[in-house]
Design an enzyme around this catalytic site. Sequence first.
Site, PDB file in Angstrom:
ATOM      1  N   GLY A 325     -58.063  -9.882   6.082  1.00 21.67           N
ATOM      2  CA  GLY A 325     -59.451  -9.522   6.284  1.00 21.67           C
ATOM      3  C   GLY A 325     -59.675  -8.602   7.466  1.00 21.67           C
ATOM      4  N   ASP A 436     -58.212 -21.061  11.776  1.00 26.42           N
ATOM      5  CA  ASP A 436     -57.839 -20.375  10.532  1.00 26.42           C
ATOM      6  C   ASP A 436     -56.433 -20.794  10.088  1.00 26.42           C
ATOM      7  OD1 ASP A 436     -58.430 -18.789   8.374  1.00 26.42           O
ATOM      8  OD2 ASP A 436     -57.842 -16.915   9.319  1.00 26.42           O
TER       9      ASP A 436
END
Length: 644
Positions: A325, A436
């Site tokens: 991302g 994450d």
Amino acid sequence: MSAAVMLLYLLFSCITSKADEVTNFPISLSSSLTPSINSTWLSHSNEFSFGFYHTPNGYAVCVSFTAYFDRSRTVVWTANTNDPIVPDNVVMLLTEDGLVLKRTDSSETVIKIGNSSRPIGGAAMLNNGNFVLLDYLGIVMWQTFDHPTDCLVPGQFLSPGTQLFSHASETDLRKGMFRLKMQTDGNLVLYDSDSLDVPKDAYYATGTVGKGDNISLNLEIIEDVAFVRVANSSTATGSPLPFGRKWRHFNLPLLLGVSLGTAGLLVSLLVIIYCTRRRRRWHKENRQNIDKLLLKHGSLAPKRYSCKQVKKMTKCFRDKLGQGGFGVVYKGELPDGQLVAVKVLKETHDNADEFINEVASISRTSHVNIVNLLGFCSEKKRRALVYEYMPNKSLDKFIYKSCSLEWKKLYEVAVGVARGLEYLHRGCNTRIVHFDIKPQNILLDKDFCPKISDFGLSKLCMKKHSVISMLGTRGTVGYIAPEVFSRNFGVVSHKSDVYSCGIMLLHMVESKYVEKGSSGSSETCNLDRVYEHVLVQREREDDLMSEDEEESARRMLMLGFWCIQTFPMERPTMSKVVEMLEGKLQSIEIPPRPFLLSSPLQQISSFISCNSSTCTNWDSDSHPTPCSSLVGSRDTTQLQGWCQ
């Protein structure tokens, strides 16, 4: 912008002017003004006044214009713009030395306006807005036109070396943020008030450098009618005569239209100035943060590389390893032959905090299960991170189908990840919460030793402070703890990483069941079924598994369910997870059924689909991209700034 420059050029023609001739002394010596009584001296036309001007902060000495259509006063000149406000108890006297402001209670001189080599004989407020001090022969010795502050009036010019300063606000007459300078080299330039007269600090310039040292800026209006120089279109050949050959009169509506257009242009210019200044401030703060980071870590800080060095080590970004991302990862090689992985971040302002965060976070770590940051690059919007190269790439390539690991190795990977998280939560001087944790961010070296990577979303907090203040949601869908989505489930803390780790443990076990199960149907993907049959009823999920494999699978499942408990306080710490992974299975209690467990696994987490011919690489938005399409491909949009 060329049209804007032309409009300014037409409105502010470079011509000179002289003050009105004064044949008498409208204001004689010993004349005085006070803030409350006889506070101004008017011009003969009553359009301009000199004297005390009332502001919300007090009185200031100003020249103001009174518009005939609404009788409002507009300040066109201000005395002592560094500190324009004067006390209320003052009197302004016209003396042979000039204008002197004294306190009425102590005769103390506050300020003096106008310096002259000869005695002053009188003064006058002229019809063109110029306030002058004259000697006894009527010669102008000092005038406000020679000392402009924030604007020019008709007949006034900005001579070489002089400049205009904006006001701080409409009601604050002190110097503001911007200045317009008529330089001695012939260039008219707009600067920040605090900047130097150097080209790199200019926001706008006419580009007339070298036109001479006698260039001045002048707006001339003759008979309260505006004149601009226009071309003569009546020639036989149709070509215009030289600029300024003919004058044309414009009526009031046209004048107002030009004025509104100029105002709109100035507003647009101010917006551009604001955006430019904000961008420069952003780059400056970014550089300062990087410098502070390097200074803090000293010799232990990661090496700083230039864009040219990054391009060279990646052979101009030839071999692409993956994409996420925040950017693209490329294979590279240092001058000493060491292989590296270079993550090039997208060229946006939005990821600046993530970049500084990742460099700062990893610089604080030193652990076998944490990826090693070797260096970084930061030049304006171009940023990259240089990591040690992991030949076996990420864990998501090895927990599904044809790329699967043996149970023993899979279990060792689980233990390594747990130890790495335990170190982040307890072993560092400053606690680091990753936010994450997922298979894509677990890298494997040549010996399949797991290393936690990608600290772009991490948060730092002191060990004694477990609660983290955070706006918005961060992480990858399917691995985000409930409290990160909604504070109704509890506070955000290091327990949020525990939840993500639990989801990953369940993925790792589930992948082996899908691999060895005969049907691979959606039934094997249901957490309710796994919890009920494997943990509660202790049924074997696969008869082909050995006893050690079955124990490893059951241990990982039990810890996975403990870690994904809905409320943070019900989850174990990573230290406890490591202890239970390395302890005896019998010592682990069966976890309670998680509150949010009534849906299939694919509704709780984002599956990574694989088949025998291609493995898929998922970005942070859970959109799959075939790995085969990433090898040898180049994202030209991503690298546009790097390869120029």
